[in-house]
Design an enzyme around this catalytic site. Structure first.
Site, PDB file in Angstrom:
ATOM      1  N   CYS A 167      56.085  44.132 120.597  1.00 54.78           N
ATOM      2  CA  CYS A 167      55.483  45.315 121.230  1.00 54.78           C
ATOM      3  C   CYS A 167      54.790  46.246 120.235  1.00 54.78           C
ATOM      4  CB  CYS A 167      56.547  46.058 122.017  1.00 54.78           C
ATOM      5  SG  CYS A 167      57.349  44.976 123.227  1.00 54.78           S
TER       6      CYS A 167
ATOM      7  N   HIS B 168      52.811  51.869 124.235  1.00 49.30           N
ATOM      8  CA  HIS B 168      53.223  50.540 124.693  1.00 49.30           C
ATOM      9  C   HIS B 168      53.727  50.639 126.128  1.00 49.30           C
ATOM     10  CE1 HIS B 168      55.199  46.796 125.229  1.00 49.30           C
ATOM     11  NE2 HIS B 168      56.398  47.302 125.129  1.00 49.30           N
TER      12      HIS B 168
ATOM     13  N   ASN C 263      55.618  44.703 131.398  1.00 49.86           N
ATOM     14  CA  ASN C 263      55.576  44.797 129.944  1.00 49.86           C
ATOM     15  C   ASN C 263      54.990  43.500 129.399  1.00 49.86           C
ATOM     16  OD1 ASN C 263      56.186  44.719 127.209  1.00 49.86           O
ATOM     17  ND2 ASN C 263      58.246  45.551 127.437  1.00 49.86           N
TER      18      ASN C 263
END
Lengths: 366, 77
Positions: free
Chosen positions: A120, A252, A282
């Site tokens: 990430c 993020h 995500n």
């Protein structure tokens, strides 16, 4: 903390790509029950995720994104001096996915190519590495490819991770340009976080254990609150910006609650803060560029935007960057079908089929 | 924020009628106390008190009073 300002590198374009198949809250309801699925969607802000079919890998998504990017920019494949592939879901243990993409894109033998194993935080690390190397090596053009097919690591019945992660990859073009505005970077690491976000099996240490993602969400959230606000302040100081100077804050895209909370902590308004995860979940190293391609496809007034980017996660690893980008000659979100055909989905010139795939999940503000 | 206000905030977070929690409750008996609520609790403490609860300590919490202690707040008499 590593903190650096890189001058003379232009952010020239960005294209992202997601697979066509979507999993929605209804699919989760079938597995976890209606109430649980709805609660998770409400808490995370994630209502759908795109997932690859078994025969597609990170390289397929990255290839579609990179081809479209080169085409839109009018860059010859042979003009690319550097290709960096950021991923943790490689097609093979070796060779690195970057080499498969070097071949598929037809890049020249004079290009430098390597993979970076980051999640990430990977997009910010990749921007930093590619920009710094362009400057240091005297290259002219770099392709940064970042993406993951995390769905392949998720055990479908694991409530802690199955509702969260989607698949995507993105291609970003960087070009040496003496007139480009500076980019600032601040990066950090704490390896003590390794056990809390991990795929322990499937590699050399535990070859007989299946490769399944495990995550301690409490630890992840506490880590981000500890480290990210200070990291963001550092990069803003380095850039000489205040948070009010930023046009778009792109954190993020892990979880809407986390994004809202972090944005409030760094003093960003909801109007500045990009929330672009509802239809994608995500997407690991692709989450920031995927948010960018939704947000920058048609910037107001067609001018440039001052962006604050911040990635954080597995490692622990984190990094923030200030980037001035646009107007971009290439900025699009693609959808790759199961037969490998890519269509633009979030572009003013979108065809109807592509539009229908993403119509329910436009980017919005926090 | 005193203990009473904090318990009211926890009621709201867990979608319980205002005034439900007293501090004596065991977390495992609270239907809404799950991994999502844990995240909300960390956000609540950070927002109201500017304090990031340590994940390891939170994992050891057994009662609502333990949560208040993590937030540095005395349980109301």
């Amino acid at each position: 903390m590593v903190a650096s300002v890189i001058e003379g590198v232009r952010f020239a374009g960005v294209v992202s790509c997601v697979p066509e198949r979507r999993e929605t809250t209804d699919d989760l309801a079938a597995r976890f029950g209606e109430d649980t699925a709805r609660r998770i969607a409400a808490a995370t802000g994630i209502t759908a995720r795109h997932v690859v079919p078994p025969h597609q890998c990170t390289s397929d998504l990255a290839l579609a994104a990179a081809r479209h990017l080169l085409d839109r920019l009018g860059w010859e494949a042979g003009s690319v001096d550097l290709l960096i592939l950021v991923s943790q879901t490689h097609d093979h243990i070796l060779p690195g996915t970057g080499f498969l993409l070097h071949r598929a894109l037809g890049l020249g033998k004079g290009a430098a190519v390597f993979d970076m194993g980051l999640g990430c935080s990977g997009y910010v690390y990749g921007l930093w590495t590619a920009s710094a190397l362009l400057r240091a090596a005297g290259g002219r053009r770099a392709l940064l490819l970042a993406g993951d097919t995390t769905s392949r690591l998720v055990e479908p019945g694991d409530r802690a991770v199955a509702p969260l992660f989607g698949d995507a990859a993105a291609a970003t073009a960087l070009e040496a340009d003496a007139a480009a505005p500076p980019m600032a970077f601040a990066l950090g690491t704490d390896g003590a976080g390794a056990p809390y976000l991990m795929v322990p099996g499937g590699a050399m240490r535990r070859p007989d254990t299946p490769a399944h993602l495990t995550m301690d969400g409490t630890q992840v959230f506490a880590f981000t609150l500890r480290e990210v606000p200070g990291n963001v302040r550092t990069v803003l100081d380095l850039a000489g910006w205040s948070v009010q100077d930023v046009d778009r804050v792109v954190l993020h895209q892990a979880n809407a609650q986390m994004i809202r909370h972090l944005a409030a902590k760094i003093g960003a308004t909801p109007a500045q803060t990009v929330l672009a995860l509802a239809g994608y979940g995500n997407t690991s190293s692709a989450s920031i560029p995927l948010a960018l391609t939704q947000e920058l496809a048609a910037p107001p007034g067609g001018g440039s935007l001052r962006l604050l980017l911040s990635g954080f996660g597995v490692g622990w690893s984190w990094g923030s960057a200030t980037v001035t980008a646009g107007p971009l000659a290439a900025c699009a979100t693609l959808v790759l079908d199961a037969d490998g055909r890519a269509a633009v989905s979030a572009d003013p010139a979108t065809d109807a089929g592509g539009e229908a795939l993403s119509a329910g999940c436009p980017a919005k503000f926090a | 924020m005193d203990g009473k206000d904090f318990l009211l905030a926890l009621d709201e977070m867990l979608e319980l009628p205002s005034g439900t929690l007293t501090g004596n409750e065991t977390l495992e008996t609270l239907e809404g106390w799950d991994s999502l609520a844990v995240i909300s609790f960390i956000a609540l403490v950070d927002e109201k008190l500017g304090l990031v609860v340590e994940g390891e300590k939170l994992a050891r919490a057994r009662t609502v009073a333990d949560l208040l202690a993590l937030a540095g707040i005395a349980v109301p008499a």
